[in-house]
Design an enzyme around this catalytic site. Sequence first.
Site, PDB file in Angstrom:
ATOM      1  N   ASP A   1       0.778  -3.463   4.846  1.00  0.00           N
ATOM      2  CA  ASP A   1       0.747  -4.765   4.667  1.00  0.00           C
ATOM      3  C   ASP A   1      -0.281  -4.946   3.301  1.00  0.00           C
ATOM      4  O   ASP A   1      -1.598  -4.620   3.401  1.00  0.00           O
ATOM      5  CB  ASP A   1       0.034  -5.743   5.741  1.00  0.00           C
ATOM      6  CG  ASP A   1      -0.290  -7.098   5.312  1.00  0.00           C
ATOM      7  OD1 ASP A   1      -0.089  -7.554   4.354  1.00  0.00           O
ATOM      8  OD2 ASP A   1      -0.990  -7.674   6.229  1.00  0.00           O
TER       9      ASP A   1
ATOM     10  N   GLN B   1      -3.260  -8.163   0.392  1.00  0.00           N
ATOM     11  CA  GLN B   1      -4.451  -8.282  -0.228  1.00  0.00           C
ATOM     12  C   GLN B   1      -4.908  -7.307  -0.973  1.00  0.00           C
ATOM     13  O   GLN B   1      -5.895  -7.100  -1.794  1.00  0.00           O
ATOM     14  CB  GLN B   1      -5.646  -8.464   1.139  1.00  0.00           C
ATOM     15  CG  GLN B   1      -5.147  -9.782   1.906  1.00  0.00           C
ATOM     16  CD  GLN B   1      -5.380 -11.085   1.105  1.00  0.00           C
ATOM     17  OE1 GLN B   1      -5.663 -11.234  -0.050  1.00  0.00           O
ATOM     18  NE2 GLN B   1      -4.884 -12.199   2.088  1.00  0.00           N
TER      19      GLN B   1
ATOM     20  N   CYS C   1      -5.978 -16.308  10.526  1.00  0.00           N
ATOM     21  CA  CYS C   1      -4.938 -15.681  10.926  1.00  0.00           C
ATOM     22  C   CYS C   1      -5.246 -14.162  11.555  1.00  0.00           C
ATOM     23  O   CYS C   1      -4.523 -13.444  11.512  1.00  0.00           O
ATOM     24  CB  CYS C   1      -3.746 -15.604   9.782  1.00  0.00           C
ATOM     25  SG  CYS C   1      -3.286 -17.348   9.428  1.00  0.00           S
TER      26      CYS C   1
ATOM     27  N   HIS D   1      -3.683  -9.121  10.159  1.00  0.00           N
ATOM     28  CA  HIS D   1      -3.147 -10.547  10.090  1.00  0.00           C
ATOM     29  C   HIS D   1      -2.156 -10.796  11.134  1.00  0.00           C
ATOM     30  O   HIS D   1      -1.389  -9.861  11.384  1.00  0.00           O
ATOM     31  CB  HIS D   1      -2.798 -10.598   8.542  1.00  0.00           C
ATOM     32  CG  HIS D   1      -2.426 -11.964   8.242  1.00  0.00           C
ATOM     33  ND1 HIS D   1      -1.356 -12.935   8.920  1.00  0.00           N
ATOM     34  CD2 HIS D   1      -2.925 -13.030   7.397  1.00  0.00           C
ATOM     35  CE1 HIS D   1      -1.180 -13.916   8.129  1.00  0.00           C
ATOM     36  NE2 HIS D   1      -2.362 -14.192   7.410  1.00  0.00           N
TER      37      HIS D   1
ATOM     38  N   LYS E   1      -0.039 -14.733  -3.965  1.00  0.00           N
ATOM     39  CA  LYS E   1      -1.410 -14.251  -3.857  1.00  0.00           C
ATOM     40  C   LYS E   1      -1.665 -13.401  -5.333  1.00  0.00           C
ATOM     41  O   LYS E   1      -2.908 -12.926  -5.396  1.00  0.00           O
ATOM     42  CB  LYS E   1      -1.577 -13.159  -2.732  1.00  0.00           C
ATOM     43  CG  LYS E   1      -1.846 -14.132  -1.271  1.00  0.00           C
ATOM     44  CD  LYS E   1      -2.238 -13.318  -0.099  1.00  0.00           C
ATOM     45  CE  LYS E   1      -1.637 -13.634   1.232  1.00  0.00           C
ATOM     46  NZ  LYS E   1      -2.370 -15.224   1.793  1.00  0.00           N
TER      47      LYS E   1
END
Lengths: 177, 402
Positions: B191, B194, B358, B114, B217
Amino acid sequence: MKTLYDYYRLFPHTDCGYCGSTSCLTMLRRYCLGKSDLNSCIYFKSGELPSPKISYSPPHLKEPPTEKISYIRPCPSEPTKVTIEVNVLPQTHSPYGYFDMITADSIFDRQIPNLKISPSLGIVRIESEAGDVMVFSEGKVIIRRGADEKRAFWEISRAVRLLWATVNRKIRAESAH
Amino acid sequence: MMLDINKIREDFTFLRSGRIYLDSTATSLTPEPVLKKVLEYYREYRANVGRGIYNTAQTATSAYENARAEVAKLINAKPEEIIFVRNTTEATNLVANGLKFQEGEKIVTTILEHHSNYIVWLRVKNTKKLELSVVQSDREGHLSPSDFAAHIDRRTKLVAVTHTSNVLGVRPPIKEIVKLAHEQGSLVLVDGAQSVPHTKVDVKELGCDFLAFSGHKMCGPTGVGALYIKEDLQASVEPLCIGGGSIDDVGIDYYRLRGGPNKYEAGTPPIAEAIGMGAAATYLMNIGMDNIEDHERKLTRRMLQGLANIEGISLYGPKDAEKRAGIISFNLKGMNPHDVAVALDTTSGVMVRSGHHCALPLHKHVLNAPNGSVRASVYLYNNYDDVDVFLDTLAEISKTLM
């Protein structure tokens, strides 16, 4: 009861989805195209709705439609180009539709290049160098990748004029009240 | 255990209108128990945290710290290792600006990232005169440990890698990457934007040094996220901002920062949001991360099967639901992804993302889709009906408009 919209008025507008279509209107459009069976509708099956006698007569209007701009923005993926959304029917809360895409389908019958009609979904899609236009039966018109504002509005007007013969006259009369 | 989806759906008032939300990768919906906790703070015990001595201020501080503990529990960290930030983006920026890089050192990242875990490294590369090495994936987005072995060396200060791609849903082998990196004395930033909301994440098991994720999220409010920093590293990572709340002592010509997470949380933090994020962590843990993952896998399987039967579709990423999370990107031949998204929304109330999500380098160089793609993603509140309506409408679009 003449058009599918007249018939749609009798529906409970639940969009319950039991018939397998995504909305009551989509089911009726599919029915008109011979793609769905009314017995798949639980309301029809229960006898709450009369049997339809749907016919089409291409409507025509005396005055031109007014276009209300929803937004003018740079394209999300191509900021040098423009995306515009207009509504040819201001206060478009009517769920019945404005352009009748089944009529559109019978008129154009895929004779115009770069024009695609989805009578079941109620969408017309027109590709051109000046931008890609999508017209929705409820009166929404969106252009993407418009070369510039002027040409984008020209393309929008062109699409609306093209579909002029399919305007659902009765709905327009109602919304004028 | 099976999830009681109908019961879960009742918690999400957003769904009552019949809309079909398939864009949880962008942001998730918020359940009533979380909203209740947020409002409770404003209504019952609104006070600043870590400052006042009066009873209500103590209540607010306890709620804020309790939220930190709940978020820590979600990823099996210690509460002191959780720093509240605005979002994942602020977390990666904090690490990029807080680590003491030396000229000539190297950062390794991947083509899947991202922008928030990519352009921050491009910037720090230029400002600190570093080298940036980008690991390439195959067409489906797979990365193997050997791909990383070729890039990580003694000069590598940091490896910044996603846990789950926000476009392809693929999951790089973090444990193996961490092992390779640590052998060379490099740190690893994961990261988790997600992954943390959708699967069981255990920082002890992964062994990573940093883990960044967002509250919005994972059924929490917007405006709050978390950065896990391994405890023994905190002394060597500078805060992004300093000010009120982050100091031990200040004189006319000196200041001394506090230890622990407070060092990084200068100024009044997003208190209600952090409390909401804690409540979201509790909400997810009560349902069970394994149950959530199982449920999403079932929906993903159905979606992949359905998409495979649609004419003119280009499906990106692995075709096997076992190899990906519930994030599915695709294109319809000759159709702009935005047009597909508008048609889905207008005709069936199906909300999906369109564009490049993104992740421009991935779309340009791996997927060969410079116009972007359509992305549908599922979460715990989606059901088979959602997936079926989406597939039916997409099939109709493909048949009539493509």
